[in-house]
Design a protein around this motif. Structure first.
Motif, PDB file in Angstrom:
ATOM      1  N   VAL A  62       0.836  -1.202   0.000  1.00  0.00           N
ATOM      2  CA  VAL A  62       0.000   0.000   0.000  1.00  0.00           C
ATOM      3  C   VAL A  62       0.868   1.248   0.000  1.00  0.00           C
ATOM      4  CG1 VAL A  62      -1.674   1.339   1.331  1.00  0.00           C
ATOM      5  CG2 VAL A  62      -1.993  -1.121   1.065  1.00  0.00           C
ATOM      6  N   LEU A  63       1.887   1.247   0.841  1.00  0.00           N
ATOM      7  CA  LEU A  63       2.774   2.415   0.904  1.00  0.00           C
ATOM      8  C   LEU A  63       3.448   2.660  -0.442  1.00  0.00           C
ATOM      9  CD1 LEU A  63       4.031   4.500   2.974  1.00  0.00           C
ATOM     10  CD2 LEU A  63       5.973   2.934   3.076  1.00  0.00           C
ATOM     11  N   ARG A  64       3.900   1.623  -1.102  1.00  0.00           N
ATOM     12  CA  ARG A  64       4.596   1.797  -2.375  1.00  0.00           C
ATOM     13  C   ARG A  64       3.651   2.284  -3.464  1.00  0.00           C
ATOM     14  NH1 ARG A  64       8.389  -3.658  -1.951  1.00  0.00           N
ATOM     15  NH2 ARG A  64       9.995  -2.729  -0.605  1.00  0.00           N
ATOM     16  N   VAL A  65       2.420   1.792  -3.472  1.00  0.00           N
ATOM     17  CA  VAL A  65       1.445   2.268  -4.453  1.00  0.00           C
ATOM     18  C   VAL A  65       1.145   3.747  -4.235  1.00  0.00           C
ATOM     19  CG1 VAL A  65      -0.977   2.098  -5.140  1.00  0.00           C
ATOM     20  CG2 VAL A  65       0.393   0.034  -4.923  1.00  0.00           C
ATOM     21  N   VAL A  66       0.999   4.147  -2.986  1.00  0.00           N
ATOM     22  CA  VAL A  66       0.717   5.555  -2.672  1.00  0.00           C
ATOM     23  C   VAL A  66       1.860   6.445  -3.141  1.00  0.00           C
ATOM     24  CG1 VAL A  66       0.409   7.206  -0.792  1.00  0.00           C
ATOM     25  CG2 VAL A  66      -0.816   5.027  -0.746  1.00  0.00           C
ATOM     26  N   HIS A  67       3.100   6.031  -2.865  1.00  0.00           N
ATOM     27  CA  HIS A  67       4.251   6.836  -3.257  1.00  0.00           C
ATOM     28  C   HIS A  67       4.403   6.877  -4.773  1.00  0.00           C
ATOM     29  CE1 HIS A  67       6.434   6.481   0.897  1.00  0.00           C
ATOM     30  NE2 HIS A  67       5.300   7.145   0.941  1.00  0.00           N
ATOM     31  N   ALA A  68       4.165   5.766  -5.461  1.00  0.00           N
ATOM     32  CA  ALA A  68       4.282   5.748  -6.915  1.00  0.00           C
ATOM     33  C   ALA A  68       3.270   6.693  -7.554  1.00  0.00           C
ATOM     34  CB  ALA A  68       4.095   4.326  -7.433  1.00  0.00           C
ATOM     35  N   ALA A  69       2.038   6.687  -7.050  1.00  0.00           N
ATOM     36  CA  ALA A  69       1.023   7.585  -7.593  1.00  0.00           C
ATOM     37  C   ALA A  69       1.384   9.041  -7.319  1.00  0.00           C
ATOM     38  CB  ALA A  69      -0.337   7.253  -6.980  1.00  0.00           C
TER      39      ALA A  69
END
Length: 554
Positions: free
Chosen positions: A508-515
């Motif tokens: 979840v954290l990585r998806v948030v940062h990528a977006a």
């Protein structure tokens, strides 16, 4: 929502006829059925206090009238969630509160049917022979008072009194100093309650089997649905049924509200405590010196994160992974840690307990500092058949030149083990008559003599609930009340549940940062520092450990 306050002008937002969802489709049956089973249970009401110390039971004035666990729970939940003067409720994530309330209504209806028959028994064998009944009830009340209301062993004096009453009844039957009508009446006066007790015992035993079969069925996955004909109006003027129907619709609408409450170290009510927090905060600098970044708002970042989170269930390998999550925009209101109630807003920005989309967007863009509600984007997983609720919340703020992306983790554990225990037959281990060195288990009746007396004594008063509450005491539920979170246990004692919680944070954290990086790059922002900080957080989150993120050492 002023229109909900009276039935005449109430707004009926119920969806009308619907196809009921099966347990497999909802994925929340374990927690729902566990809580619903409490409505059919027997046993002492003090077990609920052990499950949640904030629940209170008022002391009975006469222990003979005190309720058991199922009676107290079903009545308290019905009044609290359907009562006309009820306070706002907390959402029950991982649970269907309407189903629980319907089972409470069904359990109360079954008990009313039993009490109607017991009332007939009390009229025939009690009212006509009132002095004898009062003597017997006085003996049982003395026994319970001396031995303790929930203690199976009777006090010595109480046992002596009951034995004396039995001897007196035998003497009255054999020989009496009176003759004529009064002689016959005095003989029957002490014997008739015993005959009534035998009849009442059969009634209580039959209904106890029915209640226990529903309790067993709910926890075994094959329980029958709750039947509540009292919620179906039978005539245009059936105000009571219409009231129940509208309150059930209000309950469903409140469950779908997008407003939640943050209560200090208790976390978000209904979602559990905050166990972890990761923050990405860097300065907004143009990618090309001497130019300006394209203006964007917090909502633009949130919308991009929302679109990326919808892809969480997909992956490059066919190895299972995330189930379909629930992704919603939440408005979070602060309340005191010891608050006894919450308040849901009213006005043009609210419809059926939901804050409208334009207001949610305004809060996201403008209310980032000082007083007021805050906006969070949440991705929620309901796992373990509703026993585990994992919620990851994303908050986006822009102060001066600093963009902050905060990701926090909340976890709500399984319902208390009290609600998952199945009924067990009442047995007693005794020695065999011939081979006395061996033992055997003897099945006892579900209803013993003191329980029959308690149910028969309460039966005529069940038609007057305030009187029964005054004499026998009642259960007071913890506030702010929500069916799910007040009975939730900690998830960290379950190894696999704890693993699921910790594993959710990294993707979840990585998806948030990528977006976020994609939005920044598209708007001409230098992403070097953001990318470096994201890499550091990506490494830290791999060793995520549960903590108490809302407990400060200041």
């Amino acid at each position: 929502m002023a229109g909900f306050d009276d039935l005449e002008g109430a707004y009926d937002f119920s969806p009308g006829a619907q196809v009921p969802l099966t347990g497999a489709g909802s994925g929340q049956t374990a927690a729902t059925h566990a809580l619903a089973s409490a409505a059919y249970r027997d046993g002492p009401v003090t077990d609920l206090i052990a499950a949640n110390g904030d629940a209170k039971v008022s002391a009975p004035r006469f222990s003979l009238f005190e309720p058991n666990l199922g009676e107290a729970f079903a009545r308290a939940v019905q009044v609290r969630m359907l009562g006309g003067a009820r306070k706002p409720l907390i959402q029950s994530f991982g649970c269907e509160p309407q189903t629980v309330v319907e089972h409470c209504l069904a359990a109360n209806r079954i008990r009313r049917q039993r009490d109607a028959r017991l009332t007939v028994v009390m009229v025939l064998f009690g009212l006509l022979f009132l002095p004898g009944v009062l003597l017997w009830l006085g003996g049982f009340q003395l026994r319970r008072t001396l031995a303790g209301a929930q203690d199976k062993r009777a006090g010595a004096l109480g046992g002596v009194v009951l034995a004396a009453l039995g001897v007196l009844a035998v003497v009255f039957v054999i020989q009496l100093p009176f003759t004529g009508f009064w002689g016959i009446y005095l003989r029957v006066m002490l014997v008739a309650p015993v005959v009534g007790w035998l009849w009442a015992k059969q009634i209580c035993e039959r209904y106890a089997k029915d209640l226990r079969s529903r309790w067993e069925g709910l926890l075994s996955g094959g329980g029958v649905g709750a039947k509540i004909p009292e919620a179906v109006p039978h005539a245009p003027g059936d105000a009571e049924a219409e009231n129940i129907r509208l309150n059930l619709a209000k309950l469903t609408a409140e469950q779908r509200s997008n407003l939640v409450f943050y209560a200090g170290s208790k976390g978000i009510l209904g979602m559990g405590t905050r166990w972890g927090s990761w923050q990405l905060a860097e300065e907004l600098v143009p990618a090309t010196p001497g130019t300006e970044i394209n203006p964007f708002r917090s909502w633009d970042v949130v919308r991009a994160i929302h679109d990326r989170l919808r892809m969480l269930e997909r992956g490059p390998l066919h190895t299972g992974g995330f189930p379909t999550p629930s992704i919603r925009h939440w408005v979070v209101a602060p309340v005191g840690e010891g608050a006894s109630e919450v308040a849901r807003p009213d006005g043009q920005e609210v419809e059926a307990y939901r804050i409208k989309d334009f207001e949610v967007q305004r809060i996201c863009n403008e209310q980032q500092f000082d007083s007021g509600n805050r906006h969070y984007l949440g991705v929620q997983f309901v796992l373990w058949d509703g026993q585990l609720v994992i919620t990851m919340l994303v908050n986006v703020t822009v102060l001066h030149h600093t963009l902050r992306i905060e990701v926090t983790g909340h976890a709500l554990g399984p319902v208390h083990p009290l609600f998952t225990t199945k009924p067990s037959p009442k047995t007693k281990t005794v020695s065999k008559s011939v081979r006395f060195w061996e033992t055997k288990d003897v099945t006892l009746p579900l209803i013993d003599t003191p329980e029959v007396v308690r149910l028969a004594a309460r039966a005529p008063l069940t038609w007057f609930p305030p009187v029964l509450d005054f004499l026998g005491g009642k259960l007071t539920l913890p506030e702010p009340f929500g069916l799910r979170h007040v009975w939730a246990d900690k998830p960290w004692r379950h190894r696999f549940m704890a693993d699921d919680i910790l594993r959710t944070a990294t993707p979840v954290l990585r998806v948030v940062h990528a977006a976020t990086l994609k939005v920044l790059a598209d708007n001409g922002v230098d992403t070097e520092k953001f990318g470096a900080r994201s890499g550091v957080l990506s490494g830290q989150v791999q060793a995520a450990e549960p903590g108490r993120a809302d407990v400060y050492n200041a």
